[in-house]
Design a protein around this motif. Structure first.
Motif, PDB file in Angstrom:
ATOM      1  N   PRO A 221       2.370  -5.388  63.168  1.00  0.00           N
ATOM      2  CA  PRO A 221       2.245  -5.206  64.615  1.00  0.00           C
ATOM      3  C   PRO A 221       2.958  -6.324  65.367  1.00  0.00           C
ATOM      4  CG  PRO A 221       0.212  -6.079  63.706  1.00  0.00           C
ATOM      5  CD  PRO A 221       1.089  -5.749  62.535  1.00  0.00           C
ATOM      6  N   GLY A 222       3.275  -6.067  66.629  1.00  0.00           N
ATOM      7  CA  GLY A 222       3.916  -7.075  67.453  1.00  0.00           C
ATOM      8  C   GLY A 222       5.429  -6.998  67.372  1.00  0.00           C
ATOM      9  N   PRO A 223       6.095  -7.863  68.103  1.00  0.00           N
ATOM     10  CA  PRO A 223       7.565  -7.848  68.121  1.00  0.00           C
ATOM     11  C   PRO A 223       8.132  -8.284  66.780  1.00  0.00           C
ATOM     12  CG  PRO A 223       6.717  -9.774  69.283  1.00  0.00           C
ATOM     13  CD  PRO A 223       5.534  -8.899  68.987  1.00  0.00           C
ATOM     14  N   PRO A 224       9.323  -7.804  66.423  1.00  0.00           N
ATOM     15  CA  PRO A 224       9.931  -8.189  65.147  1.00  0.00           C
ATOM     16  C   PRO A 224      10.097  -9.700  65.040  1.00  0.00           C
ATOM     17  CG  PRO A 224      11.101  -6.353  66.147  1.00  0.00           C
ATOM     18  CD  PRO A 224      10.144  -6.864  67.182  1.00  0.00           C
ATOM     19  N   ASP A 225       9.807 -10.214  63.877  1.00  0.00           N
ATOM     20  CA  ASP A 225       9.930 -11.643  63.619  1.00  0.00           C
ATOM     21  C   ASP A 225      10.238 -11.805  62.140  1.00  0.00           C
ATOM     22  OD1 ASP A 225       9.984 -14.328  64.019  1.00  0.00           O
ATOM     23  OD2 ASP A 225       7.886 -14.547  64.598  1.00  0.00           O
ATOM     24  N   TRP A 226      10.517 -13.005  61.717  1.00  0.00           N
ATOM     25  CA  TRP A 226      10.843 -13.261  60.310  1.00  0.00           C
ATOM     26  C   TRP A 226       9.544 -13.350  59.515  1.00  0.00           C
ATOM     27  CZ3 TRP A 226      14.979 -12.939  57.317  1.00  0.00           C
ATOM     28  CH2 TRP A 226      14.976 -13.574  56.084  1.00  0.00           C
ATOM     29  N   ASP A 227       8.789 -12.257  59.434  1.00  0.00           N
ATOM     30  CA  ASP A 227       7.504 -12.237  58.746  1.00  0.00           C
ATOM     31  C   ASP A 227       7.650 -11.991  57.250  1.00  0.00           C
ATOM     32  OD1 ASP A 227       6.167 -12.714  61.077  1.00  0.00           O
ATOM     33  OD2 ASP A 227       5.420 -10.674  61.335  1.00  0.00           O
ATOM     34  N   GLN A 228       8.727 -11.335  56.838  1.00  0.00           N
ATOM     35  CA  GLN A 228       8.928 -10.908  55.447  1.00  0.00           C
ATOM     36  C   GLN A 228       7.773  -9.992  54.997  1.00  0.00           C
ATOM     37  OE1 GLN A 228       9.768 -15.020  53.880  1.00  0.00           O
ATOM     38  NE2 GLN A 228      11.654 -14.046  53.195  1.00  0.00           N
ATOM     39  N   PHE A 229       7.389  -9.125  55.903  1.00  0.00           N
ATOM     40  CA  PHE A 229       6.389  -8.092  55.647  1.00  0.00           C
ATOM     41  C   PHE A 229       6.920  -7.165  54.546  1.00  0.00           C
ATOM     42  CE2 PHE A 229       4.809  -3.806  56.484  1.00  0.00           C
ATOM     43  CZ  PHE A 229       3.469  -3.972  56.786  1.00  0.00           C
ATOM     44  N   GLY A 230       6.123  -6.976  53.499  1.00  0.00           N
ATOM     45  CA  GLY A 230       6.551  -6.127  52.388  1.00  0.00           C
ATOM     46  C   GLY A 230       6.974  -6.898  51.161  1.00  0.00           C
ATOM     47  N   VAL A 231       6.815  -8.229  51.197  1.00  0.00           N
ATOM     48  CA  VAL A 231       7.178  -9.026  50.024  1.00  0.00           C
ATOM     49  C   VAL A 231       6.242  -8.742  48.857  1.00  0.00           C
ATOM     50  CG1 VAL A 231       5.747 -11.064  50.546  1.00  0.00           C
ATOM     51  CG2 VAL A 231       7.962 -11.343  49.368  1.00  0.00           C
ATOM     52  N   SER A 232       5.068  -8.205  49.154  1.00  0.00           N
ATOM     53  CA  SER A 232       4.122  -7.764  48.126  1.00  0.00           C
ATOM     54  C   SER A 232       3.374  -6.559  48.658  1.00  0.00           C
ATOM     55  CB  SER A 232       3.139  -8.888  47.757  1.00  0.00           C
ATOM     56  OG  SER A 232       2.424  -9.329  48.906  1.00  0.00           O
ATOM     57  N   VAL A 233       3.024  -5.623  47.783  1.00  0.00           N
ATOM     58  CA  VAL A 233       2.293  -4.423  48.190  1.00  0.00           C
ATOM     59  C   VAL A 233       1.351  -3.985  47.079  1.00  0.00           C
ATOM     60  CG1 VAL A 233       4.173  -3.589  49.670  1.00  0.00           C
ATOM     61  CG2 VAL A 233       4.043  -2.818  47.299  1.00  0.00           C
ATOM     62  N   ASP A 234       0.305  -3.280  47.469  1.00  0.00           N
ATOM     63  CA  ASP A 234      -0.536  -2.574  46.503  1.00  0.00           C
ATOM     64  C   ASP A 234      -1.180  -1.396  47.211  1.00  0.00           C
ATOM     65  OD1 ASP A 234      -1.549  -1.998  44.044  1.00  0.00           O
ATOM     66  OD2 ASP A 234      -3.140  -3.483  44.060  1.00  0.00           O
ATOM     67  N   VAL A 235      -1.602  -0.418  46.426  1.00  0.00           N
ATOM     68  CA  VAL A 235      -2.264   0.759  46.964  1.00  0.00           C
ATOM     69  C   VAL A 235      -3.386   1.148  46.020  1.00  0.00           C
ATOM     70  CG1 VAL A 235      -0.565   2.297  45.844  1.00  0.00           C
ATOM     71  CG2 VAL A 235      -1.970   3.161  47.734  1.00  0.00           C
ATOM     72  N   ASP A 236      -4.515   1.523  46.597  1.00  0.00           N
ATOM     73  CA  ASP A 236      -5.663   1.990  45.828  1.00  0.00           C
ATOM     74  C   ASP A 236      -6.322   3.111  46.616  1.00  0.00           C
ATOM     75  OD1 ASP A 236      -7.622   2.062  43.781  1.00  0.00           O
ATOM     76  OD2 ASP A 236      -8.954   0.790  44.952  1.00  0.00           O
ATOM     77  N   GLY A 237      -6.067   4.345  46.188  1.00  0.00           N
ATOM     78  CA  GLY A 237      -6.621   5.484  46.902  1.00  0.00           C
ATOM     79  C   GLY A 237      -6.077   5.567  48.314  1.00  0.00           C
ATOM     80  N   ASP A 238      -6.968   5.482  49.301  1.00  0.00           N
ATOM     81  CA  ASP A 238      -6.583   5.616  50.701  1.00  0.00           C
ATOM     82  C   ASP A 238      -6.389   4.271  51.393  1.00  0.00           C
ATOM     83  OD1 ASP A 238      -6.572   8.342  50.539  1.00  0.00           O
ATOM     84  OD2 ASP A 238      -8.629   8.592  51.257  1.00  0.00           O
ATOM     85  N   LEU A 239      -6.167   3.205  50.623  1.00  0.00           N
ATOM     86  CA  LEU A 239      -5.938   1.875  51.196  1.00  0.00           C
ATOM     87  C   LEU A 239      -4.619   1.300  50.685  1.00  0.00           C
ATOM     88  CD1 LEU A 239      -9.480   0.218  50.880  1.00  0.00           C
ATOM     89  CD2 LEU A 239      -8.435   1.175  52.952  1.00  0.00           C
ATOM     90  N   ILE A 240      -3.886   0.660  51.577  1.00  0.00           N
ATOM     91  CA  ILE A 240      -2.652  -0.038  51.232  1.00  0.00           C
ATOM     92  C   ILE A 240      -2.779  -1.478  51.711  1.00  0.00           C
ATOM     93  CG2 ILE A 240      -0.191  -0.266  51.780  1.00  0.00           C
ATOM     94  CD1 ILE A 240      -0.028   2.767  51.926  1.00  0.00           C
TER      95      ILE A 240
END
Length: 486
Positions: free
Chosen positions: A246-265
């Motif tokens: 959320p929020g304005p684009p910034d150098w967050d590196q969102f997505g450097v790690s991910v996981d999913v379990d059922g209906d949660l990410i």
């Protein structure tokens, strides 16, 4: 107060928001043949009573050919080495073990530099050793390498990350097990708005019919994550939704790690700046089946992180719990690393910090929390830079299953219906200093702190009971304010 039984000096602090450090029952795993810079713990995975650990820089078949170690838990809860795996066609610089995963009797190991990349599949009978049964490679090697840098298996689906595809735009290859037991490539997933150097597939996760892939360099480094779903009627895989912070684009590196379990990410963003530069955050997304879309449910942060902690370096989800790594992290040494365990309230869907874990013998540049996994409460955290047998040989720390935190004085007169939580932080060494704080307490109320060592019920009067460990000391204290950290 000094508790000799614990060999620790304890300092009471109120109003802090630091999570606890708990070390009881932690087991440290090291390679029996570790050598300099093997990086044991580069990849970790746990499934039931089996842990597989990658050592991508092991030199058994030549420099950085790589290997993977299998450990099994016995009836007493002790983890013991079982088998060491290498590729039958292994060669120098394969980096076999860069990532690993396991489910039931199938184990997969990535080797991103074996040719244009490969994934080696191992299987075993219930009583037999692990045996290599297949080698999976890209059918379009001309379009870039790194195939196998990330691997994830769930049921009959095997996802393979390949961030080097198409000028590093990235892709995820999906394989499915056919009726004969063979793995067949069925899809190559790409972002609908992908650009060069997005690095899609550098982080991946799979759960049933859902694949999640991070692209942390997308949008000039602000990052994104893509959700793909298999159509149950046609069996085809399609992009379902793009997730961003959320929020304005910034150098967050969102997505450097991910996981999913059922209906949660769960998505890590190591450069998010909630408090200081690169402290990091992790975002929880929940699926609404009625709307058929994902929306943010929570933002997880650690209040004790500092600039450069990189909270979100690795993430894992299992059964309403989230494990988040911070490597280099905070800890007793700023660069040793840490892992934080959160639990979801199934009713209110709020997320609360349960524990903070650190290596009891942490060193600078351990990388503790750069790889981790969570299964049925068992936490496995890699520290591939740890020096034990030799420099950078690596180590992995296994924490026993965690039970839910019991309420303290819930329902007592004057409690306001709140459930206070006690937490501990500090360096757990002989003579070290621990800080204890209370959270979620009624402002102005008086409580009693019990240090304990064996389970017993203590009646408190007024129909209230406390379940501590056998009492070493008790003394009154005042809560400074209401709410979390109060």
């Amino acid at each position: 107060m000094t508790a000799n039984r614990l060999g620790l000096a304890i300092l009471l602090l109120f109003g802090s928001a630091e999570p606890p450090i708990l070390q009881a029952g932690v087991q440290k795993l090291v390679p029996h043949d570790g050598a300099d810079q093997d990086r044991f713990g580069r990849g970790v995975a746990v499934d039931g009573d089996i842990i597989v650990i990658g050592a991508a820089y092991d030199d058994d078949l030549g420099t950085s050919s790589g290997s993977a170690y299998v450990f099994e838990r016995d009836g007493f809860g002790v983890w013991a080495f079982s088998q060491k795996l290498t590729a039958a066609t292994g060669a120098p610089s394969d980096f076999f073990g860069e990532d690993v995963d396991i489910q039931n009797n199938t184990l997969v190991v990535g080797a991103e530099q074996h040719g244009k990349g490969a994934v080696f599949v191992f299987e075993r009978s219930p009583s037999g050793p692990w045996q290599e049964v297949a080698t999976l490679e890209p059918t379009d090697p001309q379009n870039g390498g790194d195939f196998g840098q990330t691997v994830e298996i769930d049921g009959g689906v095997l996802a393979v990350g390949r961030s080097g595809f198409a000028n590093k735009m990235g892709a995820v290859h999906v394989f499915e097990r056919d009726p004969t037991g063979s793995w067949v490539g069925v899809a190559r997933l790409q972002a609908s708005d992908g650009q060069a150097r997005d690095l899609l597939g550098d982080a991946i996760a799979v759960s049933n019919d859902v694949v999640v892939a991070g692209a942390w360099e997308a949008n000039s480094g602000s990052g994104s994550a893509y959700v793909f779903r298999r159509d149950p009627s046609t069996g085809t895989w399609q992009e379902e939704q793009k997730l961003v912070a959320p929020g304005p684009p910034d150098w967050d590196q969102f997505g450097v790690s991910v996981d999913v379990d059922g209906d949660l990410i769960l998505v890590g963003a190591i450069s998010e700046e909630s408090t200081e530069a690169d402290t990091g955050a992790a975002y929880v997304f929940a699926y609404d089946s009625a709307l058929q879309s994902w929306s943010q449910e929570a933002k997880l942060i650690a209040e004790d992180t500092r600039a450069g902690s990189e909270f979100g370096s690795a993430v894992a989800l299992d059964g309403g719990r989230a494990l988040v790594g911070a490597a280099p992290g905070d800890g007793c040494d700023l660069t040793s690393g840490a892992a934080y365990l959160f639990q979801r309230d199934p009713v209110g869907r709020d997320w609360a910090l349960m524990e903070k874990r650190q290596a009891f013998d942490g060193q600078s540049d351990d990388g503790f929390g750069l790889s981790l996994d969570l299964d049925e409460g068992t936490m496995v955290v890699g520290a591939s830079g740890h020096s034990y047998l030799s420099v950078g040989s690596g180590a992995v720390y296994v924490n026993p299953p965690v039970v839910n935190i019991a309420p303290y004085g819930f329902g007592c007169g004057g409690s306001g219906g709140l459930i206070p939580r006690l937490s501990i932080t500090g360096c757990p060494v002989a003579g070290g200093l621990l800080n204890i704080y209370a959270a979620c307490a009624l402002g102005g109320a008086t409580g009693i702190l019990f240090a304990s060592s064996s389970s017993r019920q203590v009646p408190l009067g007024g129909g209230c009971s406390l379940f501590p460990i056998s009492i070493l000391a008790a003394f009154p204290f005042g809560f400074g304010g209401a709410g979390a950290g109060g």
